[in-house]
Design a protein around this motif. Structure first.
Motif, short mmCIF file in Angstrom:
data_model
loop_
_atom_site.label_atom_id
_atom_site.label_comp_id
_atom_site.label_asym_id
_atom_site.label_seq_id
_atom_site.Cartn_x
_atom_site.Cartn_y
_atom_site.Cartn_z
N GLY A 570 67.80 76.05 1.58
CA GLY A 570 67.13 75.93 2.87
C GLY A 570 66.41 74.61 3.01
N LEU A 571 65.70 74.18 1.95
CA LEU A 571 65.01 72.88 1.99
C LEU A 571 66.02 71.75 2.10
N TYR A 572 67.13 71.89 1.38
CA TYR A 572 68.17 70.85 1.45
C TYR A 572 68.70 70.70 2.87
N LEU A 573 68.93 71.82 3.57
CA LEU A 573 69.43 71.75 4.94
C LEU A 573 68.40 71.13 5.87
N LEU A 574 67.12 71.53 5.74
CA LEU A 574 66.09 70.94 6.58
C LEU A 574 65.98 69.44 6.33
N GLN A 575 66.10 69.03 5.08
CA GLN A 575 66.04 67.61 4.77
C GLN A 575 67.21 66.86 5.40
N ARG A 576 68.39 67.47 5.34
CA ARG A 576 69.56 66.84 5.94
C ARG A 576 69.40 66.67 7.44
N VAL A 577 68.87 67.70 8.09
CA VAL A 577 68.66 67.65 9.53
C VAL A 577 67.65 66.56 9.86
N ARG A 578 66.53 66.51 9.10
CA ARG A 578 65.51 65.50 9.34
C ARG A 578 66.04 64.08 9.13
N ASP A 579 66.79 63.88 8.04
CA ASP A 579 67.33 62.55 7.75
C ASP A 579 68.32 62.10 8.83
N GLU A 580 69.11 63.03 9.35
CA GLU A 580 70.05 62.68 10.42
C GLU A 580 69.32 62.29 11.69
N ALA A 581 68.24 63.00 12.02
CA ALA A 581 67.45 62.64 13.20
C ALA A 581 66.83 61.26 13.02
N HIS A 582 66.35 60.97 11.81
CA HIS A 582 65.76 59.65 11.54
C HIS A 582 66.82 58.56 11.67
N ARG A 583 67.99 58.80 11.11
CA ARG A 583 69.07 57.80 11.21
C ARG A 583 69.44 57.54 12.67
N PHE A 584 69.59 58.60 13.45
CA PHE A 584 70.00 58.45 14.84
C PHE A 584 68.93 57.73 15.65
N ALA A 585 67.65 58.03 15.38
CA ALA A 585 66.55 57.38 16.11
C ALA A 585 66.45 55.90 15.78
N ILE A 586 66.53 55.58 14.49
CA ILE A 586 66.33 54.19 14.11
C ILE A 586 67.52 53.32 14.53
N THR A 587 68.71 53.91 14.58
CA THR A 587 69.88 53.17 15.08
C THR A 587 69.68 52.81 16.55
N TYR A 588 69.20 53.75 17.34
CA TYR A 588 68.95 53.50 18.77
C TYR A 588 67.83 52.47 18.93
N GLN A 589 66.77 52.60 18.13
CA GLN A 589 65.65 51.67 18.25
C GLN A 589 66.07 50.24 17.92
N ARG A 590 66.89 50.08 16.89
CA ARG A 590 67.36 48.74 16.52
C ARG A 590 68.26 48.16 17.61
N ALA A 591 69.10 49.00 18.21
CA ALA A 591 69.97 48.51 19.28
C ALA A 591 69.15 48.05 20.47
N LYS A 592 68.10 48.79 20.84
CA LYS A 592 67.25 48.39 21.96
C LYS A 592 66.51 47.10 21.65
N ARG A 593 66.02 46.98 20.41
CA ARG A 593 65.30 45.77 20.04
C ARG A 593 66.22 44.55 20.08
N ALA A 594 67.43 44.72 19.54
CA ALA A 594 68.38 43.61 19.55
C ALA A 594 68.74 43.20 20.97
N LYS A 595 68.91 44.19 21.84
CA LYS A 595 69.23 43.89 23.24
C LYS A 595 68.09 43.14 23.90
N ARG A 596 66.84 43.56 23.60
CA ARG A 596 65.68 42.89 24.20
C ARG A 596 65.57 41.45 23.71
N LEU A 597 65.80 41.25 22.40
CA LEU A 597 65.67 39.90 21.85
C LEU A 597 66.77 38.98 22.36
N ARG A 598 67.92 39.55 22.71
CA ARG A 598 69.02 38.72 23.22
C ARG A 598 68.92 38.47 24.72
#
Length: 699
Positions: A570-598
């Protein structure tokens, strides 16, 4: 659960000497084995206030019912005894590496009268020379088939050998010259043994001697006009070179070394080992382990070294072992390796050059092995079902949460604040239902307010969908962080396609509710999510949070977190879910930042694409010169008509900088900075030109 004070040794009983200690449970089973330079200091760390212990250590000392120790004279002896006891008792709280497969070796049975070349798996036997491990058995057979032309060593089983010996007729390999046929007396036991030793020398990397000898014999045969013999020797040289080409040269100085890399997360670690002999990769293997104890990378490396070399001696331990982190202390481990080899062994971290580059390759393999292991583990239906049941039990849910949504906030020092929503159904990802949000209700950095806004927006849309279908009498209008009730705060779905469809064919973005909402964070974020749901009148969705520091599960209204066992699915699944949300959020944030800087002034021109923007910058050299150009001059650029030129001129005029400032101390005019070739100003972001480690921390 035992109280550690009930079995704590009296002061002065524990010696201040090197040694190995064992914790036993109430059934006298050994549950943990450890070593220490000072037993008194190490064991004192276990018998302190439970609140100060790491959750994994706390679980171990409360499971134990007694502790005992053995004093040794040196740290090297402690290391050897610890390895022996871990192998003997298999304690549940120790790191235990398990092979992700049973690797095949090329083995030469030098303990027999007529040594045999064969593929072997499992435990190593005394008197047998091993080469590898290899990834596949067919790779061994291909190599052996090439080498038998030059080294026709016996490869048959004992039964085949005895049958040929009885009948006086060799097998097929004996007739075609790929076996020296010792079964029928074509070669003496001494000569066959010497042939097997030459085979082992070649496999060990000493290849130059045999190649030079064969090439010399080939030249002599040619000079004596024995062309058929010269042709056979030529083919033998070709076979040896082809066998050598199967292992690419990775270290030009003919190094003998093992490279060990570790990829880890909070729950598991993967180890990959490359065996390099004579500058060539001769074998590869890997392990995966559950981190059931609090452990550093250096300690993981130490356990890997024990696993690798605990039963090896001589040349099986290489001259050099390259690792990502050194054990602490490193001297006993290095001395232990030296004893195992019988000569000095260098244990170090590569800093530069080919060895560091090869270590990066090994590290990538370790990371991929960890990802593959997690993928296989997540795809198992029984494991997923058990994980969902454990989550339901831990959170006191009525049923297993078949649909889980997880939310994470990401920003860079308060800029480009975004959020992500990922969806897991029946323990598997549903990527077509992932969503991304821009935080619009306020400016700045506030993860708690951001979480409240995102949860409110997502479930307000859910209620709107229910109202449209007639399942909900009336949606509740709730203001979001100061915005008026009912304000159009929609999710950003750029690049996200698919999902449930409405009657008119458009995506129903938030049609289905989860049984469990997971937020990335601790008590404040959980409270914000629960408050948002309460304000909307939703009381049938459970909420929890997973804090990164200790992997604690927080529940609304509770003072203490729920601590799941480290080995819990159960902890492993919750960790996987949390890590996937973090990956998806930070990918979007980096794309927005790169777009703003360009971004630059030309981005404000409607209908002007990247191709024509690049053509304008190439023609004029900079936005400053383009701004000074006339409409007729702008029209000279291919693809730019008068109407577009007028639009460009108006847009650049609106974005024209203020009058240049003057430095009163020097009289220098501080003019406009030249933009970069993409149209963005070189002064738009102070952090844009800084190294990564000075730009601030992404969250």
């Amino acid at each position: 659960m035992a109280d550690p004070s009930s079995y704590r040794p009296r002061p002065g009983e524990i010696p201040d000497s090197p040694g190995v200690y064992r914790f036993r449970d109430e059934h006298r089973r050994v549950i943990y084995v450890g070593k220490a330079k000072s037993l008194r200091q190490r064991l004192a760390n276990y018998f302190q206030d439970l609140a100060n212990l790491h959750p994994r250590t706390r679980s171990m000392v409360t499971t134990a019912a007694s502790v005992e120790w053995t004093v040794v004279s040196t740290e090297v002896e402690a290391l050897q005894l610890e390895y022996s006891w871990i192998k003997e008792y298999d304690p549940r709280f120790n790191v235990k590496y398990r092979d992700d497969k049973s690797y095949p070796y090329l083995a030469v049975t030098m303990n027999e009268e007529f040594p045999r070349v064969q593929v072997m798996r499992g435990h190593k036997k005394k008197g047998v020379r091993y080469f590898g491990p290899y990834a596949h058995a067919w790779a061994i057979r291909d190599t052996v088939d090439l080498l038998l032309r030059v080294f026709p060593v016996r490869t048959c089983s004992a039964g085949v050998f005895k049958n040929a010996e009885r009948t006086g007729r060799p097998c097929l390999l004996g007739y075609i010259g790929k076996c020296s046929a010792p079964c029928v007396g074509r070669i003496s036991p001494e000569d066959h043994y010497e042939l097997a030793e030459e085979f082992c020398d070649f496999m060990a990397g000493r290849t130059g001697t045999y190649l030079r000898r064969l090439e010399k014999q080939m030249a002599e045969a040619s000079d004596e006009m024995e062309y058929e013999r010269a042709a056979r020797l030529r083919d033998d040289v070709g076979a040896l070179k082809k066998a050598m080409e199967k292992n690419a040269v990775v270290l030009a100085d003919a190094t003998d070394a093992d490279l060990i890399a570790v990829a880890e997360d909070e729950l598991e670690a993967a180890v990959q080992i490359f065996h390099v002999r004579g500058g060539r990769v001769r074998g590869q293997r890997g392990w995966v382990t559950d981190k059931v104890e609090e452990i550093t990378t250096g300690a993981l490396v130490e356990h890997a070294l024990q696993q690798l070399y605990g039963e090896e001696t001589g040349d099986s331990v290489p001259k050099e072992v390259l690792v990502p982190a050194l054990p602490d202390p490193v001297e006993p481990v290095q001395e232990w390796l030296t004893v195992r080899r019988g000569a000095n062994v260098s244990l170090r971290i590569p800093q530069r050059g080919d060895k560091k580059a090869l270590m990066e390759t090994v590290q990538r393999n370790a990371q991929q092995a960890l990802v593959l292991h997690k993928t296989k583990r997540a795809s198992d239906l029984t494991t997923r079902s058990r994980a969902l049941e454990e989550i339901a039990d831990a959170l006191d849910l009525d049923s297993a949460p078949l649909r889980i949504e997880c939310y994470d906030i990401s920003h860079l020092q308060g800029d480009d604040v975004v959020a992500s929503m990922v969806v897991f159904e029946d323990g598997l990802q549903r990527k077509n239902e992932y969503r991304r949000f821009q935080i619009k209700g306020f400016a700045g950095q506030d993860d708690v307010r951001s979480m409240h806004e995102v949860i409110t927006r997502r479930f307000r849309r859910y209620l709107a969908e229910k109202e449209k279908s007639g399942e909900w009498a009336g949606a509740v209008d709730v203001p979001v962080n100061g915005s008026p009730a009912g304000a159009p705060l929609a999710a950003e779905d750029d690049g996200v396609i698919g999902g449930p469809k409405d009657d008119d064919g458009r995506p129903r973005k938030f049609a289905y509710p989860p049984q469990l909402v997971v937020v990335d964070g601790g008590r404040p974020q959980v409270a914000a999510a629960r408050r948002a749901l309460d304000e909307l009148g939703i009381d049938d969705i459970a909420v929890c949070g997973l804090a990164k520091r200790l992997e604690e599960v927080w529940v609304p209204g509770e003072e203490d977190p729920v601590v799941l066992p480290r080995s819990s699915e159960g902890l492993y699944l919750l960790q996987r879910v949390r890590d996937e949300a973090h990956r998806f959020a930070i990918t979007y944030q980096r794309a927005k930042r790169a777009k703003r800087l360009r971004s630059g002034p030309l981005d404000e021109v409607p209908g002007l694409g990247e191709t024509r923007k690049q053509a304008l910058i190439k023609h004029f050299g900079s936005v400053k010169r383009l701004r000074a150009a006339t409409i007729e001059q702008i029209q000279e650029v291919p693809g730019i008509g008068r109407k577009t030129a007028e639009t460009i001129a108006v847009a650049l005029a609106r974005s024209a900088p203020a009058a240049p400032a003057v430095n009163t101390a020097t009289g220098e005019i501080i003019g406009e900075e030249e933009p970069d070739p993409t149209g963005g100003s070189s002064g738009e972001s102070v952090s844009a030109g800084l190294p990564d480690d000075r730009r601030g921390q992404e969250t």
